[in-house]
Design a protein around this motif. Sequence first.
Motif, PDB file in Angstrom:
ATOM      1  N   ALA A  36       0.828  -1.205   0.000  1.00 53.27           N
ATOM      2  CA  ALA A  36       0.000   0.000   0.000  1.00 53.27           C
ATOM      3  C   ALA A  36       0.861   1.252   0.000  1.00 53.27           C
ATOM      4  O   ALA A  36       0.544   2.244  -0.675  1.00 53.27           O
ATOM      5  N   ASP A  59      -4.871   3.079  -3.495  1.00 47.10           N
ATOM      6  CA  ASP A  59      -6.054   3.769  -3.016  1.00 47.10           C
ATOM      7  C   ASP A  59      -6.517   3.160  -1.690  1.00 47.10           C
ATOM      8  O   ASP A  59      -6.499   1.943  -1.508  1.00 47.10           O
ATOM      9  N   GLU A  60      -6.929   4.027  -0.794  1.00 45.51           N
ATOM     10  CA  GLU A  60      -7.298   3.572   0.554  1.00 45.51           C
ATOM     11  C   GLU A  60      -8.414   2.533   0.528  1.00 45.51           C
ATOM     12  O   GLU A  60      -8.406   1.581   1.318  1.00 45.51           O
ATOM     13  N   SER A  61      -9.369   2.680  -0.377  1.00 38.76           N
ATOM     14  CA  SER A  61     -10.470   1.725  -0.448  1.00 38.76           C
ATOM     15  C   SER A  61      -9.988   0.345  -0.879  1.00 38.76           C
ATOM     16  O   SER A  61     -10.484  -0.678  -0.393  1.00 38.76           O
TER      17      SER A  61
END
Length: 280
Positions: free
Chosen positions: A121, A127-129
Motif C-alpha cells: 500500500a 487507493d485507501e479503499s
Amino acid sequence: MARIKRVLNQRLVDMWRMKLDGLPMNRFERTAATNSIEAFRHLLSSRDALDAIRDRVPPARNSTDYYAPLSGDQRKLFRATKVFFDEYYSTLSSLSGIVARNYTAFQANFSDNARFLDWAADRYSIDESIAMELSQARLFRAMLAHPQQFPPYEWATVSVPRYELLHIVLYGPLGRGKNPVPRGAVTDHELAEVIPDWQFDAPDEVSVTNALGNVAVEIYADVLTERAQSSSFIQARSREGWLLALTPESIDLGWTARTDRSLFDDDHLPPRRRTSPWTS
C-alpha cells in the motif's frame, strides 16, 4: 455496493504469464512466478464458484434481489466462501513470494502478510479503499482459519440493501479484554438486532479479486522493469510501459468475458491419440 464494471479474468492472467515467461530467471524465481500465476487461476475459479451457488438459490417471494436459501444452499455457500478466502490468502502469499525471490528489485522479504500488505500500500500508493478491501479479506480469512484466536462466532447467510448478493456474515458475543470486537467487524450491522453483538460481512469476492489483481500488476511491472534491463532479448520499456503491457485495452474485462477460457486451457480438446505404448 457500487456496480463493478471490470472483472479480472483468465485472459488477463494469460497476459501476465506471457510477459513473465519471457524473462531470464533461475529455477527458484521461475517457480515463484509460476506459483503466482496459478494461484490467480485458482482464485478466479473459487470466485466464480460462489456465483454458481447463488444462481441455484431461489429468490424470496415477490423479490428479484433477495433469496430464500435452503439449509443445503447455506452450507454450500459457507464452504465455498471459506475456499475462496483460503485461495485469496494463498494468492496473496504467492505475491509476497515474488517479492522475496526478486530481492534486487524490491530489497524486501515478509513472513507476515499483514506487513506485506502495508508495504504494498505504501510502495504503490494504493487507493485507501483498495487497501481496506485487501485488509478486510485477510482479517475475514483469519477468523475462518484460526477460530481459537477470536471470540467464538456463528454464521448466517444474508442479503441487505447495501450488499444485495447472498453472502456469509460472521457474528458472535463480545470478547473479553481490550479488544472485545474482532478487527474488521462492526457492531452496527443492519441486522444487529437478530445477529448480535458484533458482525463481519464476507467481503465481496469480485472486488477482492480485482483489488489483489491491481497489486499483482504493480509487482509484476517492477519485476519486468528490473529484469528486462539484463536481457538482450526483451524490448526495453519504462515501468509505465510495462503497466500498459500487463493491462492491454484489447482484453475484454467486462462481465460477459468473466468466464472466458484461458488460452492455455486444453480441457475442451479431445484427448491425444496414443501412437505407441511408449508415449503419453
